[in-house]
Scaffold this active site. Structure first.
Site, PDB file in Angstrom:
ATOM      1  N   ASN A 150       0.833  -1.211   0.000  1.00 25.80           N
ATOM      2  CA  ASN A 150       0.000   0.000   0.000  1.00 25.80           C
ATOM      3  C   ASN A 150       0.865   1.257   0.000  1.00 25.80           C
ATOM      4  OD1 ASN A 150      -2.316   1.464   0.000  1.00 25.80           O
ATOM      5  ND2 ASN A 150      -2.871   1.074   2.103  1.00 25.80           N
ATOM      6  N   ARG A 205       4.155  -0.682   8.954  1.00 25.58           N
ATOM      7  CA  ARG A 205       5.175  -1.626   8.489  1.00 25.58           C
ATOM      8  C   ARG A 205       6.313  -1.772   9.489  1.00 25.58           C
ATOM      9  NH1 ARG A 205       3.704   2.088   5.303  1.00 25.58           N
ATOM     10  NH2 ARG A 205       2.308   1.654   3.532  1.00 25.58           N
ATOM     11  N   LYS A 277       1.649 -11.391  -2.605  1.00 25.48           N
ATOM     12  CA  LYS A 277       2.355 -10.525  -3.548  1.00 25.48           C
ATOM     13  C   LYS A 277       3.810 -10.300  -3.120  1.00 25.48           C
ATOM     14  CE  LYS A 277       3.765  -6.574  -5.398  1.00 25.48           C
ATOM     15  NZ  LYS A 277       4.791  -5.656  -4.884  1.00 25.48           N
ATOM     16  N   PRO A 294       4.451 -11.679  -9.359  1.00 25.63           N
ATOM     17  CA  PRO A 294       3.810 -10.829  -8.357  1.00 25.63           C
ATOM     18  C   PRO A 294       2.599 -10.124  -8.967  1.00 25.63           C
ATOM     19  CG  PRO A 294       6.182 -10.414  -8.455  1.00 25.63           C
ATOM     20  CD  PRO A 294       5.824 -11.245  -9.643  1.00 25.63           C
ATOM     21  N   ASP A 296       0.086  -7.378  -8.424  1.00 22.46           N
ATOM     22  CA  ASP A 296      -0.277  -6.193  -7.661  1.00 22.46           C
ATOM     23  C   ASP A 296      -1.415  -5.488  -8.397  1.00 22.46           C
ATOM     24  OD1 ASP A 296       0.729  -4.732  -9.836  1.00 22.46           O
ATOM     25  OD2 ASP A 296       2.731  -4.966  -9.038  1.00 22.46           O
ATOM     26  N   HIS A 298      -1.288  -3.060 -10.454  1.00 21.40           N
ATOM     27  CA  HIS A 298      -0.961  -2.840 -11.864  1.00 21.40           C
ATOM     28  C   HIS A 298      -1.171  -4.107 -12.687  1.00 21.40           C
ATOM     29  CE1 HIS A 298       0.864   1.186 -11.541  1.00 21.40           C
ATOM     30  NE2 HIS A 298       1.154   0.795 -10.332  1.00 21.40           N
ATOM     31  N   GLN A 342       6.477 -10.423 -16.871  1.00 20.75           N
ATOM     32  CA  GLN A 342       5.593  -9.586 -16.061  1.00 20.75           C
ATOM     33  C   GLN A 342       6.220  -8.233 -15.798  1.00 20.75           C
ATOM     34  OE1 GLN A 342       6.720  -8.909 -12.818  1.00 20.75           O
ATOM     35  NE2 GLN A 342       4.956  -7.861 -11.953  1.00 20.75           N
ATOM     36  N   PHE A 346       4.641  -4.678 -16.510  1.00 19.71           N
ATOM     37  CA  PHE A 346       4.460  -3.851 -15.319  1.00 19.71           C
ATOM     38  C   PHE A 346       5.077  -2.468 -15.539  1.00 19.71           C
ATOM     39  CE2 PHE A 346       6.450  -2.104 -11.514  1.00 19.71           C
ATOM     40  CZ  PHE A 346       5.350  -1.930 -10.694  1.00 19.71           C
TER      41      PHE A 346
END
Length: 450
Positions: A150, A205, A277, A294, A296, A298, A342, A346
Site C-alpha cells: 500500500n 510496516r 504478492k 507478483p 499487484d 498494476h 511480467q 508492469f
DNA sequence: ATAGACCCTTAGGG
DNA sequence: ACCCTAAGGGTCT
C-alpha cells in the site's frame, strides 16, 4: 577521500537490448540505486558500485570501503605497488555484476519467445527493451517489499534509504552523498527498532519489519531464507563438482523434500507482513524463481484490460484464489520465466514511464488506457454494452465506423475514447480523442449520447 | 470468505 | 490559499 580504494573504470560488452540500466534500476525492483550526474551508484556486498552505460558497454567502477577499526591502514604503509589500483586478479566485481544482473539469461531470446506466444507482449515490449529481473539479496528484497505494501515507489525508496542510513554500515561518499550497505537482520532486531521505525515514518510496516528481522535473526536463521533459493537458477548454481568428487555431500538435504517455487512461496507467507504478492517479489527477485509472478494492482489491471480477466465475481476484494489464477494464467502463456515478462508489462504500465509508451508521439497513460479499452470494444462490438458494464463504462456508442467508449476513471472523472474502425476488419487506426470532464459535464455528455 | 483498518505522502479537485 | 479525497507494487483481522 572516504574510500579506501577506487578502481578505474572497466567495461563489459553489453547491448541495450540485453540490459537497460536506466529502466531496470528505476522500475521498482531495487530501491537503493541513485543516479548522480549520469552515473548510477549502489552498495552491493559491502562495496560501492558505480555504473554507466553506452550502446555497446556497461561501464563499472568500484569503491572499496576503508577498513574499520584497523589503526594502521596497510595501504598507506605499502608502497605504490597496489595503491589506487585494485587488484584485478582478486577483484570479483565482474562476476558479482554478471550475477546481480542475471546476465546468463539471453534477454533478446526471451523477448522473442514471449512476443511469439503473446500478441499483447509483442505490441508493448518494443518500447521497453532491456528490462531484466535483478538477482538481489534475498533479505534485502524481503524487507524492501514488506515496505512496499500500500505504498508508492518514491516512499519505498526513502524508507529503504532510512534503513541503510540508520542501521547499515557506511561504505563511502560520492559527490557529498553518503552510501551505506543494507543492514543485516541482526541490525534490525531489538526492542527499540519498531518504535524507532515508526518515528521514521514507516507506519504499520514498522512492526512487520522488526518482527521479521527478529524471526530471521534468532528463530529461523539467515540460512532458512537462503535454503528457499531456486537451486536450478543460474544465479545459485551449485559449485562445480568434479567427476571424482564425493556426491553424497551435495545431496545433504536427502531427508528434506526438494524445494520448489510453491514451497518457497508458502514458507515466506509465514512471516509477518508477507502476503502472496510480497512473497512472489522475494521469490522472483531474491530467490531466483523465474516463474513467480507478483500480482499487484498494476498487474491485475493489465490482466483485466489486456487478457480478458473478468471481475464477474461480485466481490470487490481480490481473493487468494483470484491471485493464483492470474499468476497461473501468465505462467501458461509466458512459461518458466513468466516473472521476467511480467516486469516488462508492469514497467510499461507505470505512470513514470508513460512517455515511453507507444511509438507514435507521447501519449499519456490515460490515453493508452482509453485506446486499449476502445480496442476491446471494437473487437467485441456485439457485446459492447455488456462489456461496458463489466468494465464500469458509463456510455458506449457504436456504429459502422466509430466506437465511442466512456468509462469512469475515478468518481469525479470520465474519459471518452473514440476509436475509428475500417469496415469489416474493424481495425483500430489510432484516431483517439480523450476528454476529461467534471461530473457535471459528463452528465451532460451522457444525456447527449443516449 | 469478506469488508475495513492500517501509516504516510503527494497530486489534483473543490 | 487551504481542505479534502484518492491512490500508491497489500496484509491482517
Amino acid at each position: 577521500m572516504g574510500a579506501h580504494k577506487l578502481s578505474d573504470w572497466r567495461k563489459l560488452p553489453l547491448s541495450l537490448t540485453e540490459l537497460c540500466i536506466d529502466t531496470t534500476l528505476r522500475c521498482g525492483q531495487s530501491f537503493r540505486w541513485r543516479k548522480i550526474s549520469d552515473e548510477w551508484h549502489c552498495v552491493l556486498r559491502g562495496r560501492l558500485i558505480s555504473l554507466k552505460q553506452d550502446a555497446s558497454h556497461l561501464h563499472y567502477r568500484v569503491t572499496w570501503p576503508k577498513p574499520t577499526g584497523s589503526p594502521v591502514t596497510s595501504s598507506d604503509s605499502i608502497p605504490a605497488a597496489g595503491d589506487g589500483d585494485v587488484d584485478t586478479e582478486q577483484d570479483d566485481t565482474e562476476s558479482l555484476l554478471r550475477n546481480y544482473f542475471a546476465l546468463s539469461h539471453s534477454l533478446s531470446t526471451l523477448y522473442q519467445q514471449w512476443a511469439a506466444s503473446d500478441a499483447n507482449f509483442a505490441r508493448r515490449a518494443p518500447a521497453f527493451t532491456g528490462i531484466r529481473i535483478l538477482n538481489q539479496d534475498a533479505w534485502e528484497a524481503l524487507v524492501a517489499f514488506i515496505c512496499s505494501s500500500n505504498n508508492n515507489i518514491g516512499r519505498i525508496s526513502q524508507m529503504v534509504q532510512k534503513l541503510c542510513i540508520h542501521y547499515g554500515p557506511y561504505i563511502g561518499t560520492i559527490e557529498g552523498e553518503a552510501f551505506h550497505d543494507f543492514p543485516e537482520p541482526q541490525a534490525l532486531s531489538g526492542t527499540h527498532v519498531e518504535a524507532h521505525l515508526r518515528e521514521l515514518g514507516f507506519g504499520y510496516r514498522a512492526a512487520y519489519i522488526a518482527q521479521t528481522a527478529e524471526i530471521i535473526s534468532y528463530l529461523k536463521g539467515a540460512d532458512w531464507l537462503l535454503r528457499l533459493r531456486n537451486p536450478e537458477s543460474p544465479a545459485f548454481a551449485a559449485p562445480i563438482t568434479r567427476p571424482g568428487q564425493n556426491e553424497t555431500q551435495s545431496s545433504s538435504s536427502s531427508d528434506e523434500t526438494p524445494i520448489t517455487y510453491r514451497t518457497a512461496h508458502e514458507a515466506l507467507l509465514t512471516l509477518p507482513g508477507v502476503g502472496p504478492k510480497v512473497a512472489d517479489c522475494v521469490c522472483l527477485m531474491g530467490l531466483g524463481w523465474g516463474e513467480a509472478v507478483p500480482v499487484d494492482t498494476h498487474v491485475w489491471q493489465i490482466a483485466q484490460r489486456d487478457y480478458h480477466f473478468s471481475t464477474k465475481t461480485k466481490t470487490k476484494t481480490f481473493t487468494k484464489v483470484m491471485y493464483n489464477s492470474v499468476g497461473d494464467h501468465f505462467r501458461s502463456i509466458w512459461g518458466p520465466q513468466a516473472g521476467w515478462a511480467q516486469s516488462v508489462l508492469f514497467t510499461s504500465n507505470l505512470k513514470a514511464f508513460a512517455g515511453q509508451a507507444s511509438g507514435a508521439g507521447t501519449k499519456s497513460g490515460i490515453v493508452e488506457e482509453a485506446i486499449v479499452k476502445a480496442e476491446k470494444m471494437v473487437r467485441r462490438s456485439k457485446q459492447a454494452h455488456s462489456l461496458a458494464e463489466d468494465y464500469g463504462m458509463g456510455v458506449v456508442k457504436t456504429d459502422e465506423e466509430e466506437v465511442t467508449t466512456t468509462f469512469v476513471r475515478s468518481r469525479k472523472r470520465r474519459i471518452t475514447a473514440v476509436t475509428k474502425v475500417s469496415g469489416s476488419d474493424k481495425k483500430h487506426v489510432g484516431a483517439v480523442e480523450v476528454e476529461v470532464h467534471t461530473r457535471r459535464t459528463s452528465k451532460r455528455l451522457k444525456a447527449a449520447a443516449s
